[in-house]
Design an enzyme around this catalytic site. Structure first.
Site, short mmCIF file in Angstrom:
data_model
loop_
_atom_site.label_atom_id
_atom_site.label_comp_id
_atom_site.label_asym_id
_atom_site.label_seq_id
_atom_site.Cartn_x
_atom_site.Cartn_y
_atom_site.Cartn_z
N CYS A 114 0.60 -1.12 0.37
CA CYS A 114 -0.36 0.08 -0.11
C CYS A 114 0.86 1.33 0.13
O CYS A 114 -0.02 2.42 -0.19
CB CYS A 114 -0.39 -0.18 1.18
SG CYS A 114 -2.01 -1.56 1.69
N GLU A 167 -0.48 5.26 14.03
CA GLU A 167 -0.79 6.55 12.60
C GLU A 167 -0.90 7.39 13.53
O GLU A 167 -0.64 8.47 13.51
CB GLU A 167 -0.76 6.46 11.78
CG GLU A 167 -0.65 7.49 10.57
CD GLU A 167 -1.84 7.94 9.40
OE1 GLU A 167 -2.85 6.87 8.93
OE2 GLU A 167 -0.95 8.27 8.63
N LYS A 220 -9.13 8.23 2.40
CA LYS A 220 -9.87 6.37 2.10
C LYS A 220 -11.80 6.68 2.82
O LYS A 220 -12.05 5.70 2.39
CB LYS A 220 -9.37 5.85 2.93
CG LYS A 220 -8.08 5.49 2.39
CD LYS A 220 -7.31 4.46 2.52
CE LYS A 220 -5.62 4.28 2.29
NZ LYS A 220 -4.78 4.84 3.17
N HIS A 235 -2.58 8.52 5.90
CA HIS A 235 -2.70 7.20 5.02
C HIS A 235 -4.74 6.18 6.02
O HIS A 235 -4.62 5.34 4.53
CB HIS A 235 -1.88 5.98 5.78
CG HIS A 235 -1.83 4.55 5.08
ND1 HIS A 235 -1.57 4.09 3.61
CD2 HIS A 235 -1.93 3.14 5.17
CE1 HIS A 235 -1.85 2.93 3.22
NE2 HIS A 235 -1.63 2.10 4.45
N PHE A 246 1.94 -2.78 4.25
CA PHE A 246 2.86 -4.20 4.91
C PHE A 246 3.66 -4.82 4.06
O PHE A 246 4.80 -4.61 3.05
CB PHE A 246 1.65 -5.67 3.77
CG PHE A 246 -0.01 -5.62 4.42
CD1 PHE A 246 0.25 -5.16 5.70
CD2 PHE A 246 -0.40 -6.37 3.90
CE1 PHE A 246 -1.16 -4.97 6.32
CE2 PHE A 246 -1.54 -6.44 4.10
CZ PHE A 246 -2.33 -5.74 5.38
N HIS A 300 -10.05 1.62 0.34
CA HIS A 300 -8.56 1.81 -0.13
C HIS A 300 -7.89 1.01 -1.09
O HIS A 300 -7.71 0.03 -1.69
CB HIS A 300 -7.03 1.05 1.25
CG HIS A 300 -6.10 0.91 1.89
ND1 HIS A 300 -5.75 1.05 0.63
CD2 HIS A 300 -5.48 0.09 1.97
CE1 HIS A 300 -3.69 1.19 1.44
NE2 HIS A 300 -4.18 0.61 2.21
#
Lengths: 417, 79
Positions: free
Chosen positions: A164, A316, A337, A305, A401, A342
């Site tokens: 991502c 975050e 988002k 994010h 990830f 996403h």
């Protein structure tokens, strides 16, 4: 460090909230969600049944039947977005030497749909019936290769694959390429087409996707909210044209915003879970500010994010506090988002585009679905409604990830400054 | 449907060309734009449709639409 500055001079997008930049921006500001019941594949197969899909996208009409047949959907989306961005930039082979135009396009997985279709053929009829187009359609660098063919862009060209964070790494690498003098113009961003059996099924198995709003898709992506239960999977492509400032000024380009700094780091902690306290993300944010010559108190907006997973949003938030200190209580933070879902390897491109437009237009798009903050989520997330604000400096985070963290620092462009 | 028409249909769909372009003398690569990857998939289409094996050597001789028609006829395929 190079004294070259990098600006954005073109934007193109195919996304759940619109297939033009203006439509996507208007929907982001209005908080109008593009998340719907999954339709590209039977939703009943999965525990999470909502998705952000690109609607009204006809690859044959946009790209011609041959390009449509010979490219995976992820490449088709990238091609269409890149054509739009290139047209928006006003560049052509007169104003940009093709050998000085590069392309870097990220994707988390590349041609997943092609892989699955051809694997089914191989199981059913044997490996001798695998299409000769299988490999070129599947590989995650083909979007970059195909866009270069379309635009006759003969400069540096590659793909970034960091889940991502893929498209943010693409943009970061493109900034580097311009600063290092390897190119004058970089066509960059990301593309993803993950609405397939294996992708959705795999993320469902990880318990990463939202399963609690199957009947209310528009509320499913709820970054920083107490009722969040996972991210909403989405597809799309967003491509930016980055250009060296003097090159852009010399041809009278319209400049949308400056990409002022880049930060990147790794958690080196766990394959999927973020480091405690968002330690890695905070370091990327500090590095981006330092690179851009910004102090924490200069930062007016963080495009988070903000995936709407439990772990991301807590960590975050902690990262923003660690990176900005006291400024964290003043800074505006939002996750778009909430409306586009996403977009995985394309999401950084999408969010950096929206951050650039927020700087240009003096409006911060909201975290549209946010109602009540979750535990450990205690920033101003611009809930529900867009905020008019004369923001000058902004950061956009993307985390993948593998523990990959990228932060891009943007600055409002004000002419000779 | 005649053998010629069935072959033309496969070529039109595989190469995204117009039916009127698929003439007897049309060269698959030079006139109809096939590249080496298209040729592999086109051979697979012919094998699947007419239920035969086309070796690489045989495939390399199939340069024009007409050569495909006559090749299939030599294999005993009429329609």
């Amino acid at each position: 460090m190079s004294d070259k500055r990098v600006v954005i001079t073109g934007l193109g997008v195919f996304s759940p909230i619109g297939n033009t930049t203006s439509e996507a921006w208007e929907n982001a500001v209005a908080g109008k969600s593009g998340v719907r019941k999954l339709s590209r594949i039977d939703p009943e197969l999965f525990t999470s049944q909502v998705a952000g899909e690109v609607r009204d996208f006809d690859p044959s009409e946009l790209l011609g039947p041959k390009n449509a047949r010979r490219n995976d959907r992820y490449t088709q989306l990238a091609m269409a977005a890149a054509e739009q961005a290139w047209a928006d930039s006003g560049l052509d082979e007169e104003s940009a030497d093709p050998e000085r135009v590069g392309v870097v396009i990220g994707s988390g997985v590349g041609g997943m749909e092609t892989f699955e279709n051809q694997h089914a053929i191989a199981l059913d009829r044997g490996p001798r019936r695998i299409s000769s187009m299988f490999v070129p359609m599947m590989i995650s660098n083909m979007a970059a290769g195909q866009v270069a063919i379309d635009l006759n862009a003969k400069g540096p060209n590659f793909a970034t694959v960091t889940a991502c964070a893929s498209s943010s790494h693409a943009i970061a690498s493109s900034v580097d390429a311009i600063r290092l003098g390897r190119a004058d113009v970089m066509v960059t961003g990301g593309s993803e087409a993950p609405l397939t059996m294996m992708s959705i099924g795999g993320f469902c198995s990880m318990k990463a996707l939202c399963t609690t709003f199957n009947d209310e898709p528009e509320k499913a992506s709820r970054p920083f909210d107490k009722d969040r239960s996972g991210f909403v999977i989405a597809e799309g492509a967003c491509i930016l044209v980055l250009e060296e400032l003097e090159h852009a000024i010399a041809r009278g380009a319209h400049i949308i915003a400056e990409v002022a700094g880049v930060g990147m780091s790794c958690d080196a902690h766990h394959i999927t879970a973020p480091a405690p306290g968002g330690e890695g993300c905070a370091r990327a944010m500090k590095m981006a500010m330092q690179d851009a010559g910004m102090n924490p108190e200069d930062v007016d907006y963080v495009n988070a994010h903000g995936t709407s997973t439990n772990l991301n949003d807590i960590n975050e938030t902690a990262a923003i506090r660690a990176a900005l200190g006291a400024q964290a209580d003043r800074v505006l933070v939002s996750s778009t988002k909430s409306v586009h879902g996403h977009m995985l390897g394309a999401t950084g491109g999408m969010e950096i585009m929206l951050t650039a437009l927020a700087l240009k237009n003096g409006v911060v798009p909201p975290t549209a679905t946010h109602e009540s903050p979750g535990e450990g989520c205690d920033l101003d997330y611009v809930p529900g409604t867009a905020r008019k604000a004369d923001i000058q400096c902004a950061l956009s985070n993307s985390l993948g990830f593998g523990g990959h963290n990228v932060c891009i620092a943007l600055r409002k462009y004000k002419g000779d400054s | 449907m005649s053998l010629e028409n069935r072959i033309a249909e496969i070529i039109v769909s595989r190469l995204n060309v117009k039916p009127e372009e698929v003439t007897d003398s049309a060269n698959l690569k030079d006139d109809l734009g096939a590249d080496s990857l298209d040729m592999v998939d086109l051979m697979m289409d012919l094998e699947d449709t007419f239920n035969l094996k086309i070796s690489d050597e045989e495939g390399n001789t199939l340069q024009t639409v007409g050569s495909v028609v006559s090749f299939l006829k030599t294999k005993g395929i009429e329609a």
